[in-house]
Scaffold this motif. Structure first.
Motif, PDB file in Angstrom:
ATOM      1  N   GLN A  33       0.809  -1.220   0.000  1.00  0.00           N
ATOM      2  CA  GLN A  33       0.000   0.000   0.000  1.00  0.00           C
ATOM      3  C   GLN A  33       0.841   1.269   0.000  1.00  0.00           C
ATOM      4  O   GLN A  33       0.515   2.244  -0.680  1.00  0.00           O
ATOM      5  CB  GLN A  33      -0.920   0.000   1.225  1.00  0.00           C
ATOM      6  CG  GLN A  33      -2.007  -1.061   1.182  1.00  0.00           C
ATOM      7  CD  GLN A  33      -2.788  -1.127   2.483  1.00  0.00           C
ATOM      8  OE1 GLN A  33      -2.335  -0.679   3.532  1.00  0.00           O
ATOM      9  NE2 GLN A  33      -3.981  -1.713   2.425  1.00  0.00           N
ATOM     10  N   ALA A  34       1.933   1.258   0.778  1.00  0.00           N
ATOM     11  CA  ALA A  34       2.700   2.493   0.990  1.00  0.00           C
ATOM     12  C   ALA A  34       4.065   2.501   0.321  1.00  0.00           C
ATOM     13  O   ALA A  34       4.698   3.555   0.245  1.00  0.00           O
ATOM     14  CB  ALA A  34       2.873   2.729   2.493  1.00  0.00           C
ATOM     15  N   GLY A  35       4.531   1.346  -0.158  1.00  0.00           N
ATOM     16  CA  GLY A  35       5.866   1.275  -0.714  1.00  0.00           C
ATOM     17  C   GLY A  35       6.912   1.165   0.383  1.00  0.00           C
ATOM     18  O   GLY A  35       6.618   1.347   1.572  1.00  0.00           O
ATOM     19  N   TYR A  36       8.146   0.887  -0.026  1.00  0.00           N
ATOM     20  CA  TYR A  36       9.220   0.711   0.951  1.00  0.00           C
ATOM     21  C   TYR A  36       9.473   2.004   1.723  1.00  0.00           C
ATOM     22  O   TYR A  36       9.555   2.011   2.958  1.00  0.00           O
ATOM     23  CB  TYR A  36      10.500   0.268   0.245  1.00  0.00           C
ATOM     24  CG  TYR A  36      11.701   0.202   1.162  1.00  0.00           C
ATOM     25  CD1 TYR A  36      11.802  -0.793   2.123  1.00  0.00           C
ATOM     26  CD2 TYR A  36      12.729   1.144   1.067  1.00  0.00           C
ATOM     27  CE1 TYR A  36      12.899  -0.865   2.977  1.00  0.00           C
ATOM     28  CE2 TYR A  36      13.824   1.079   1.909  1.00  0.00           C
ATOM     29  CZ  TYR A  36      13.909   0.080   2.864  1.00  0.00           C
ATOM     30  OH  TYR A  36      14.992   0.025   3.700  1.00  0.00           O
ATOM     31  N   GLY A  37       9.579   3.102   1.007  1.00  0.00           N
ATOM     32  CA  GLY A  37       9.879   4.377   1.653  1.00  0.00           C
ATOM     33  C   GLY A  37       8.749   4.891   2.519  1.00  0.00           C
ATOM     34  O   GLY A  37       8.981   5.512   3.559  1.00  0.00           O
ATOM     35  N   GLY A  38       7.507   4.638   2.105  1.00  0.00           N
ATOM     36  CA  GLY A  38       6.369   5.188   2.827  1.00  0.00           C
ATOM     37  C   GLY A  38       5.906   4.363   4.005  1.00  0.00           C
ATOM     38  O   GLY A  38       5.179   4.856   4.878  1.00  0.00           O
ATOM     39  N   ALA A  39       6.292   3.101   4.051  1.00  0.00           N
ATOM     40  CA  ALA A  39       5.856   2.216   5.144  1.00  0.00           C
ATOM     41  C   ALA A  39       6.678   2.462   6.396  1.00  0.00           C
ATOM     42  O   ALA A  39       7.862   2.791   6.327  1.00  0.00           O
ATOM     43  CB  ALA A  39       5.989   0.757   4.722  1.00  0.00           C
ATOM     44  N   SER A  40       6.053   2.306   7.535  1.00  0.00           N
ATOM     45  CA  SER A  40       6.766   2.461   8.803  1.00  0.00           C
ATOM     46  C   SER A  40       6.598   1.200   9.645  1.00  0.00           C
ATOM     47  O   SER A  40       5.618   0.460   9.506  1.00  0.00           O
ATOM     48  CB  SER A  40       6.233   3.663   9.580  1.00  0.00           C
ATOM     49  OG  SER A  40       4.948   3.388  10.109  1.00  0.00           O
ATOM     50  N   ILE A  41       7.554   0.971  10.522  1.00  0.00           N
ATOM     51  CA  ILE A  41       7.478  -0.172  11.428  1.00  0.00           C
ATOM     52  C   ILE A  41       6.260  -0.046  12.338  1.00  0.00           C
ATOM     53  O   ILE A  41       5.608  -1.050  12.673  1.00  0.00           O
ATOM     54  CB  ILE A  41       8.770  -0.297  12.254  1.00  0.00           C
ATOM     55  CG1 ILE A  41       9.944  -0.674  11.349  1.00  0.00           C
ATOM     56  CG2 ILE A  41       8.614  -1.337  13.359  1.00  0.00           C
ATOM     57  CD1 ILE A  41       9.817  -2.027  10.683  1.00  0.00           C
TER      58      ILE A  41
END
Length: 220
Positions: A33-41
């Motif tokens: 949904q958010a991509g690697y850069g946009g995703a957070s832990i």
């Protein structure tokens, strides 16, 4: 127990397999949904129903988590595509009706698989990220899936060429060409093949195969 992100942290703990599966499942969804850069832990932890500390007990960093998610899901997809390639092109009777064999393979290839939806969402993110996506993570994905499947498809095409059924100067390029032709959803919107009915999928697969054969059938 070591702190989150420290090398040498303890990973073996009660409930590890179930927690790990939950983390990977949630990660596929969030990264898609958010991509690697946009995703957070934090987002992944909330989706998985675990704490961020639990995630760091299993994975050193977001990068390691992403690499694991991509590698495992890509290998599952590659297993599926290799199996369908060998099923349609690897048998002793393969090529007796080459167009029909290739169309059956193409239909299986383009037919959406719900269990792989999150994986292909991640792949879409990788493809559109360009130079902003870490090169070593892109290489991890390519080696685990696309390049592996390409080798299997190229090997099958090489055997067909040896039998005189195809004219293939470069089997690796021919394998790439086949996949591009049968998966072309240009002009069909962001949903692509997922929004197509069975008749449309069959038509797309058939058109792609016939375009492929136009370029690769022996002349004479």
């Amino acid at each position: 127990m070591t702190e989150p992100g420290e090398p040498g942290r303890v990973r073996t703990r009660k409930g590890y397999p179930a927690k790990r599966r939950a983390i990977l499942r949630a990660s596929r969804k969030v990264f898609g949904q958010a991509g690697y850069g946009g995703a957070s832990i934090d987002e992944i932890a909330e989706e998985a129903g675990v704490s961020t500390r639990t995630i760091y007990n299993h994975f050193v960093s977001k990068e390691e988590l992403f690499a694991t998610v991509v590698t495992e899901s890509t290998e599952q997809v590659a297993d599926s595509h290799e199996a369908m390639t060998l099923r349609h092109l690897g048998g002793v009777a393969a090529g007796d009706d080459l167009e029909a064999d290739l169309i059956r393979l193409a239909r299986d290839w383009v037919r959406p698989r719900p269990e792989f939806t999150d994986h292909f969402a991640i792949v879409g993110r990788i493809s559109t990220a360009g130079d902003d996506f870490p090169a070593h993570l892109r290489e991890t994905w390519q080696k685990a899936g696309p390049l592996r499947v390409q080798r299997t498809l190229a090997s099958c095409m090489s055997r067909l060429a040896e039998r005189g059924l195809l004219r293939v100067p470069d089997v690796d390029f021919a394998a790439q060409h086949f996949v591009v032709l049968v998966t072309n959803t240009w002009g069909r919107g962001p949903a692509g093949a997922d929004a197509m009915c069975e008749d449309e999928l069959n038509a797309m697969a058939t058109a792609g195969v016939r375009a492929f054969l136009y370029g690769y059938l022996p002349r004479g």
